[in-house]
Every structure is written in structure tokens, then in C-alpha cells.
Motif scaffolding. Sequence first.
Motif, mmCIF file in Angstrom:
data_model
loop_
_atom_site.group_PDB
_atom_site.id
_atom_site.type_symbol
_atom_site.label_atom_id
_atom_site.label_comp_id
_atom_site.label_asym_id
_atom_site.label_seq_id
_atom_site.Cartn_x
_atom_site.Cartn_y
_atom_site.Cartn_z
ATOM 1 N N GLY A 1 -11.685 -6.877 -17.943
ATOM 2 C CA GLY A 1 -11.195 -5.703 -17.200
ATOM 3 C C GLY A 1 -10.785 -6.083 -15.789
ATOM 4 O O GLY A 1 -9.715 -5.678 -15.308
ATOM 5 N N SER A 2 -11.624 -6.929 -15.141
ATOM 6 C CA SER A 2 -11.313 -7.298 -13.751
ATOM 7 C C SER A 2 -10.031 -8.117 -13.688
ATOM 8 O O SER A 2 -9.192 -7.917 -12.804
ATOM 9 N N VAL A 3 -9.883 -9.060 -14.662
ATOM 10 C CA VAL A 3 -8.655 -9.881 -14.661
ATOM 11 C C VAL A 3 -7.441 -8.980 -14.836
ATOM 12 O O VAL A 3 -6.429 -9.104 -14.131
ATOM 13 N N PHE A 4 -7.557 -8.036 -15.769
ATOM 14 C CA PHE A 4 -6.442 -7.123 -16.023
ATOM 15 C C PHE A 4 -6.101 -6.323 -14.758
ATOM 16 O O PHE A 4 -4.939 -6.216 -14.368
ATOM 17 N N LEU A 5 -7.168 -5.838 -14.080
ATOM 18 C CA LEU A 5 -6.973 -5.043 -12.855
ATOM 19 C C LEU A 5 -6.315 -5.889 -11.765
ATOM 20 O O LEU A 5 -5.373 -5.449 -11.097
ATOM 21 N N LEU A 6 -6.793 -7.134 -11.654
ATOM 22 C CA LEU A 6 -6.252 -8.035 -10.634
ATOM 23 C C LEU A 6 -4.760 -8.296 -10.882
ATOM 24 O O LEU A 6 -3.934 -8.224 -9.968
ATOM 25 N N LEU A 7 -4.447 -8.565 -12.186
ATOM 26 C CA LEU A 7 -3.037 -8.824 -12.524
ATOM 27 C C LEU A 7 -2.176 -7.618 -12.218
ATOM 28 O O LEU A 7 -1.051 -7.744 -11.722
ATOM 29 N N MET A 8 -2.746 -6.428 -12.483
ATOM 30 C CA MET A 8 -1.982 -5.209 -12.231
ATOM 31 C C MET A 8 -1.725 -5.039 -10.726
ATOM 32 O O MET A 8 -0.617 -4.732 -10.303
ATOM 33 N N ILE A 9 -2.776 -5.328 -9.911
ATOM 34 C CA ILE A 9 -2.629 -5.186 -8.449
ATOM 35 C C ILE A 9 -1.586 -6.180 -7.938
ATOM 36 O O ILE A 9 -0.690 -5.830 -7.158
ATOM 37 N N ILE A 10 -1.652 -7.439 -8.446
ATOM 38 C CA ILE A 10 -0.670 -8.455 -8.010
ATOM 39 C C ILE A 10 0.744 -8.008 -8.389
ATOM 40 O O ILE A 10 1.679 -8.080 -7.601
ATOM 41 N N GLY A 11 0.866 -7.487 -9.625
ATOM 42 C CA GLY A 11 2.182 -7.028 -10.106
ATOM 43 C C GLY A 11 2.740 -5.930 -9.214
ATOM 44 O O GLY A 11 3.895 -5.985 -8.781
ATOM 45 N N ILE A 12 1.882 -4.942 -8.914
ATOM 46 C CA ILE A 12 2.327 -3.815 -8.078
ATOM 47 C C ILE A 12 2.736 -4.325 -6.698
ATOM 48 O O ILE A 12 3.771 -3.932 -6.150
ATOM 49 N N ALA A 13 1.927 -5.259 -6.142
ATOM 50 C CA ALA A 13 2.232 -5.792 -4.806
ATOM 51 C C ALA A 13 3.579 -6.515 -4.814
ATOM 52 O O ALA A 13 4.388 -6.369 -3.890
ATOM 53 N N GLN A 14 3.838 -7.274 -5.900
ATOM 54 C CA GLN A 14 5.108 -8.014 -5.988
ATOM 55 C C GLN A 14 6.290 -7.056 -6.053
ATOM 56 O O GLN A 14 7.303 -7.246 -5.387
ATOM 57 N N VAL A 15 6.138 -6.014 -6.882
ATOM 58 C CA VAL A 15 7.226 -5.025 -7.028
ATOM 59 C C VAL A 15 7.499 -4.349 -5.695
ATOM 60 O O VAL A 15 8.638 -4.182 -5.272
ATOM 61 N N ARG A 16 6.389 -3.996 -4.993
ATOM 62 C CA ARG A 16 6.538 -3.339 -3.677
ATOM 63 C C ARG A 16 7.254 -4.239 -2.691
ATOM 64 O O ARG A 16 8.128 -3.825 -1.947
ATOM 65 N N LYS A 17 6.877 -5.553 -2.715
ATOM 66 C CA LYS A 17 7.481 -6.519 -1.796
ATOM 67 C C LYS A 17 8.985 -6.648 -2.075
ATOM 68 O O LYS A 17 9.804 -6.606 -1.158
ATOM 69 N N ALA A 18 9.317 -6.763 -3.375
ATOM 70 C CA ALA A 18 10.728 -6.909 -3.761
ATOM 71 C C ALA A 18 11.513 -5.666 -3.358
ATOM 72 O O ALA A 18 12.634 -5.754 -2.848
ATOM 73 N N PHE A 19 10.880 -4.510 -3.551
ATOM 74 C CA PHE A 19 11.541 -3.251 -3.215
ATOM 75 C C PHE A 19 11.795 -3.171 -1.708
ATOM 76 O O PHE A 19 12.882 -2.809 -1.266
ATOM 77 N N ARG A 20 10.751 -3.565 -0.924
ATOM 78 C CA ARG A 20 10.891 -3.511 0.536
ATOM 79 C C ARG A 20 11.979 -4.477 1.009
ATOM 80 O O ARG A 20 12.809 -4.140 1.830
ATOM 81 N N ARG A 21 11.984 -5.682 0.387
ATOM 82 C CA ARG A 21 12.992 -6.682 0.769
ATOM 83 C C ARG A 21 14.403 -6.163 0.483
ATOM 84 O O ARG A 21 15.304 -6.277 1.289
ATOM 85 N N GLU A 22 14.538 -5.546 -0.691
ATOM 86 C CA GLU A 22 15.848 -5.015 -1.090
ATOM 87 C C GLU A 22 16.284 -3.901 -0.144
ATOM 88 O O GLU A 22 17.435 -3.856 0.285
#
Length: 286
Positions: A41-62
Amino acid sequence: MAEQSREIYTQHLSIPNLSDAAKEVLHRQLMSKYYMIMGEGSVFLLLMIIGIAQVRKAFRRESEFLARQKTFLHSVTHEFKSPVASLRLQIETLLKRNLSTEQQQLALGNALEDTDRLDQLLEKILVAARIDNGEVPIYTERLNLSESLKNGVNKLLRTYPHRDIIEHIEEGVYAQMDPWAFNSVVNNLVENALIYSPKDKPVEVSLKKEGNKTVLLVHDQGPGIPMDERKKIFQKFYRMSTSTGYKGTGLGLYLVEYFVKKHNGTIIVKENTPSGSIFEVTLETI
Ligand code: ADP
């Protein structure tokens, strides 16, 4: 799954005559199942948080890029308008018949400068577009950097006749470079130093060999570039908020960094003393 395990465990505990050792084994098995589920569960949660952070970063950059592109369109329109208006004025002046030869020469000279400005601006935009399409050919040769630098500085002095450019240029410094690209590097860096520093302050340009490296330095005594902007200024269309009073496109340093990297060189910005910035380009000497 955890619930099922707990139920089975409770049922087993209710079995009469179950030894303490058996209870202990059951308890350990249940706990290890818990830990496994918690871990997954923790690994899944961590991956989800990293994914969301990456999407947010890409969105902000764009969105930042789109905002810069918008500012670019605004400033480029301004940059085109002023030489065109000036050119029109020179032509109107020339159309007046009673001009002396000197007056005609002056108007023609000014008109030529305006066309040069337009030409340079178009060139920057064109090259930046070609870089995006991977279409900028680099033709290197054994280039005399000392001579090319002196020529570049002299050309800028004709455009900025009232400015002082101090030269410390070592003779006979060569590198394997595209002459046109080197010219663009010099022109953009030295012109920026002139534009972004007070008119009464000199700009210093130096070229020297250091071991198997060649170092080109451009010093100015302007306001300098804050630490957190020193990487951003090389991004396409990026202009510091303090530069809105000056004309510009935010393309010059983007092109400079592109050409320097294409020749396996590096570029950094340092602080000048007491104020201003130093752009340092390092290339391989031959
Ligand atoms: P432009 O000058 O057309 O805006 P550049 O890519 O050449 O675009 O420069 C990007 C930004 O970096 C400029 O808008 C300015 O804010 C900053 N900059 C560049 N050179 C200097 C300098 N020598 N001193 C202070 N700021 C500078």
C-alpha cells in the motif's frame, strides 16, 4: 484480505486446546501478512504521489512556457514596429527633394541600420525555429577566435558608437568552431552587456587560453543577475521581470547556450564586483 486473515485467526484461536506455540505461529503469520499489505500500500501511495508531482511539474512548466510565449509575441511586435516606423520616416525624409547630399547620406545610413536591426531580429526567430526542428547545421573549421572576436566587437561599436568596450584579447587563440555560431555567441553576449548596463559604464571582453581550454569572458557593470535566475535566463523566450523596460525577445541566450553546447563547451554566469555580471564561455582550444 487483512480482514479475512483476521477472521481466520480469530476462528483458530477459538479452537479448543490450541497450544500457545500454535497461537504464536498464527499470530506471526497474521502480522507478516499485515506488513506485506502495508508495504504494498505504501509503495502504491508513494508512486501515486510521485506521479501527481510529476504531472503538476509538467503542467506548471507548460503554463510558464505558454506565458513566456505570450510575452514574446507582445515584445516581438514592439521590436518590429520601431525599426519599421523609423524606416518609414527615413524614406519620407528622402522623398523631400530639397535635401543636401549629407542629409541624404544620413537618412540612408539610418535606414540601413533599421534594416540591420530587422534582419537580426528575423534571424534570431528563424534560428530558434530551426533549432526546434533540429535543422541548424554546424560547419566547424579551425577558427581564429581572437580575430573573430575583434571583428564582432568592432561591429557592435559601430552600432553603439558612444559605448566603451575594453578588450583583453590574447592573440592566436584557435578553436574548432562554426564561424557563424561564434559570431552569434559574441554578438548576443556583448550586446546584452551593453543593453543591460548603464551607458557610462564600460563593458569588458576577454579571451585567453587556460591549459587546453579557451575562456571567453564578458563583464558588465549592470544590475547583475540574481542567483535564482541564472539558469532560467537560458530558457527560450525567458526575460527577467526587471527587463521589461528594454527591448528584447528572450531568444539571445537560448541561442548562445545552444551553440556553446553544440561545440562541447560550457557557459555560466557569475557575479561581477562591485556590481554586474560575468558570462563565462569555456571551449576546447586546438
Ligand atoms: P533578450 O535580451 O532579448 O530579452 P536574452 O535571451 O538575450 O533575451 O536574455 C534573457 C534575459 O536575461 C534578458 O531579458 C535579461 O533579463 C537577462 N540578461 C541577459 N543578459 C544580461 C546582462 N548582461 N545583465 C542583466 N541581465 C541580463
